[in-house]
Write an enzyme that holds these catalytic residues in place. Structure first.
Site, PDB file in Angstrom:
ATOM      1  N   GLN A  26       3.044   9.864   1.324  1.00 52.45           N
ATOM      2  CA  GLN A  26       4.251   9.143   1.427  1.00 52.45           C
ATOM      3  C   GLN A  26       5.173   9.607   0.086  1.00 52.45           C
ATOM      4  OE1 GLN A  26       2.343   5.367   2.372  1.00 52.45           O
ATOM      5  NE2 GLN A  26       4.334   4.998   3.399  1.00 52.45           N
TER       6      GLN A  26
ATOM      7  N   HIS B  28      -4.188   0.992   7.596  1.00 51.20           N
ATOM      8  CA  HIS B  28      -3.001   1.903   7.476  1.00 51.20           C
ATOM      9  C   HIS B  28      -2.980   2.859   6.555  1.00 51.20           C
ATOM     10  CE1 HIS B  28       1.759   1.496   7.798  1.00 51.20           C
ATOM     11  NE2 HIS B  28       1.511   2.125   6.708  1.00 51.20           N
ATOM     12  N   GLU B  29      -3.074   2.734   5.250  1.00 47.83           N
ATOM     13  CA  GLU B  29      -3.130   3.802   4.179  1.00 47.83           C
ATOM     14  C   GLU B  29      -3.984   5.094   4.603  1.00 47.83           C
ATOM     15  OE1 GLU B  29      -0.808   3.508   2.797  1.00 47.83           O
ATOM     16  OE2 GLU B  29      -0.213   1.445   3.060  1.00 47.83           O
TER      17      GLU B  29
ATOM     18  N   HIS C  84      -2.457   7.287   7.203  1.00 43.00           N
ATOM     19  CA  HIS C  84      -1.980   8.146   6.555  1.00 43.00           C
ATOM     20  C   HIS C  84      -2.335   9.447   6.099  1.00 43.00           C
ATOM     21  CE1 HIS C  84       2.212   6.467   6.425  1.00 43.00           C
ATOM     22  NE2 HIS C  84       1.718   5.262   5.779  1.00 43.00           N
TER      23      HIS C  84
ATOM     24  N   CYS D 221       6.098   0.013   7.335  1.00 39.88           N
ATOM     25  CA  CYS D 221       5.821   1.211   6.521  1.00 39.88           C
ATOM     26  C   CYS D 221       7.025   1.612   5.627  1.00 39.88           C
ATOM     27  CB  CYS D 221       5.190   2.216   7.474  1.00 39.88           C
ATOM     28  SG  CYS D 221       4.868   3.764   6.468  1.00 39.88           S
ATOM     29  N   LEU D 222       6.549   1.765   4.383  1.00 37.53           N
ATOM     30  CA  LEU D 222       7.645   2.141   3.511  1.00 37.53           C
ATOM     31  C   LEU D 222       8.310   3.616   3.889  1.00 37.53           C
ATOM     32  CD1 LEU D 222       6.194   1.675   0.122  1.00 37.53           C
ATOM     33  CD2 LEU D 222       7.748   0.307   1.054  1.00 37.53           C
TER      34      LEU D 222
ATOM     35  N   GLY E 190       0.885  -1.253   0.222  1.00 38.73           N
ATOM     36  CA  GLY E 190       0.166   0.097  -0.123  1.00 38.73           C
ATOM     37  C   GLY E 190       0.902   1.242  -0.026  1.00 38.73           C
TER      38      GLY E 190
HETATM   39 ZN    ZN Z   1       2.838   3.409   5.909  1.00 37.89          ZN
END
Ligand code: ZN
Length: 185
Positions: free
Chosen positions: A51, A130-131, A134, A88-89, A46
Site C-alpha cells: 500500500q 485484511h492486511e 494485501h 481500505c486506505l 492497518g
Molecule cells: Zn487495505
C-alpha cells in the site's frame, strides 16, 4: 521521518504477490517506523507494505493497543466467523460487508527479527486478515458482499453521522480507475 505516500487502487503493485524478508536490516526497521506513522496519520487500523508501493511481506496493525509490526506474517489458526463493514486506505471512503474469521493466531517476526505468535479476535483479527490478504494481492473488494457496498460521504446528518450512499462494486471500481487516469495527466 516523513510519511509514505499511500498507493490507491488500481495501482498494479496492489495486485502483486510480495516477497518474504530474509533479514531485518536497519533500513527495514526504519521503513516499519514510517509505515506506522503513515498508518496513524491516515487514521487506519492497518497498513501493508504494497500500500506504500513496496512489494515486501510487512504489515502494521493498531486497533487501539499500539502499533504491532509483523514481518512474513502467516495465519496459523482461524476460528469462527464475523461479518461487518470494512474499508481500505487504498480505496478511500468505500465500504462493504466482508465475512472473516472471528479469531486468528498469526505467526511471523516482529520488527526486531524475533519470532512471535499473536492471537486475537474481533477488529484485530479482521485487520490482520485484511492486511495479510494485501501481501497476496487480495483486496477487500474481492471478498465483499457486492450488494452491501457504500460510500462514506463528507456530509453529516442532524445527529452528526456521516451520510452514506449505496454503490455497486463495478461503479465504485470504475470511479477509482477514472481518478487514476486523471491524476496521471
Ligand atoms: Zn487495505
Amino acid at each position: 521521518m516523513s510519511e509514505l505516500r499511500i498507493v490507491k487502487y488500481p495501482d498494479p503493485v496492489l495486485r502483486k504477490k510480495t516477497s518474504p524478508i530474509q533479514r531485518v536490516t536497519p533500513e527495514i526497521q526504519e521503513f516499519i517506523t514510517r509505515m506506522g506513522e503513515t498508518m496513524h496519520a491516515s487514521h487506519g487500523v492497518g497498513l501493508a507494505a504494497p500500500q506504500v508501493g513496496i512489494s515486501l511481506r510487512i504489515i502494521v496493525v493498531d486497533t487501539g493497543d499500539g502499533i504491532q509490526a509483523l514481518i512474513n506474517p502467516q495465519i496459523h489458526l482461524s476460528e469462527g466467523t464475523q461479518t461487518g463493514a470494512e474499508g481500505c486506505l487504498s480505496l478511500p471512503n468505500l465500504y462493504g460487508e466482508v465475512t472473516r474469521a472471528e479469531r486468528v493466531v498469526v505467526r511471523g517476526m516482529n520488527e526486531k527479527g524475533k519470532k512471535v505468535s499473536l492471537s486475537g479476535e474481533g477488529l484485530w483479527a479482521r485487520a490482520m486478515q485484511h492486511e495479510i490478504d494485501h501481501l497476496d494481492g487480495v483486496l477487500f473488494t474481492d471478498r465483499v458482499r457486492p450488494e452491501t457496498m457504500f460510500w462514506l460521504t463528507d456530509e453529516v446528518d442532524e445527529d452528526g453521522e456521516h451520510i452514506t450512499k449505496a454503490t455497486s462494486l463495478e461503479e465504485a471500481l470504475r470511479f477509482f480507475e477514472r481518478q487514476a487516469s486523471l491524476t496521471r495527466v
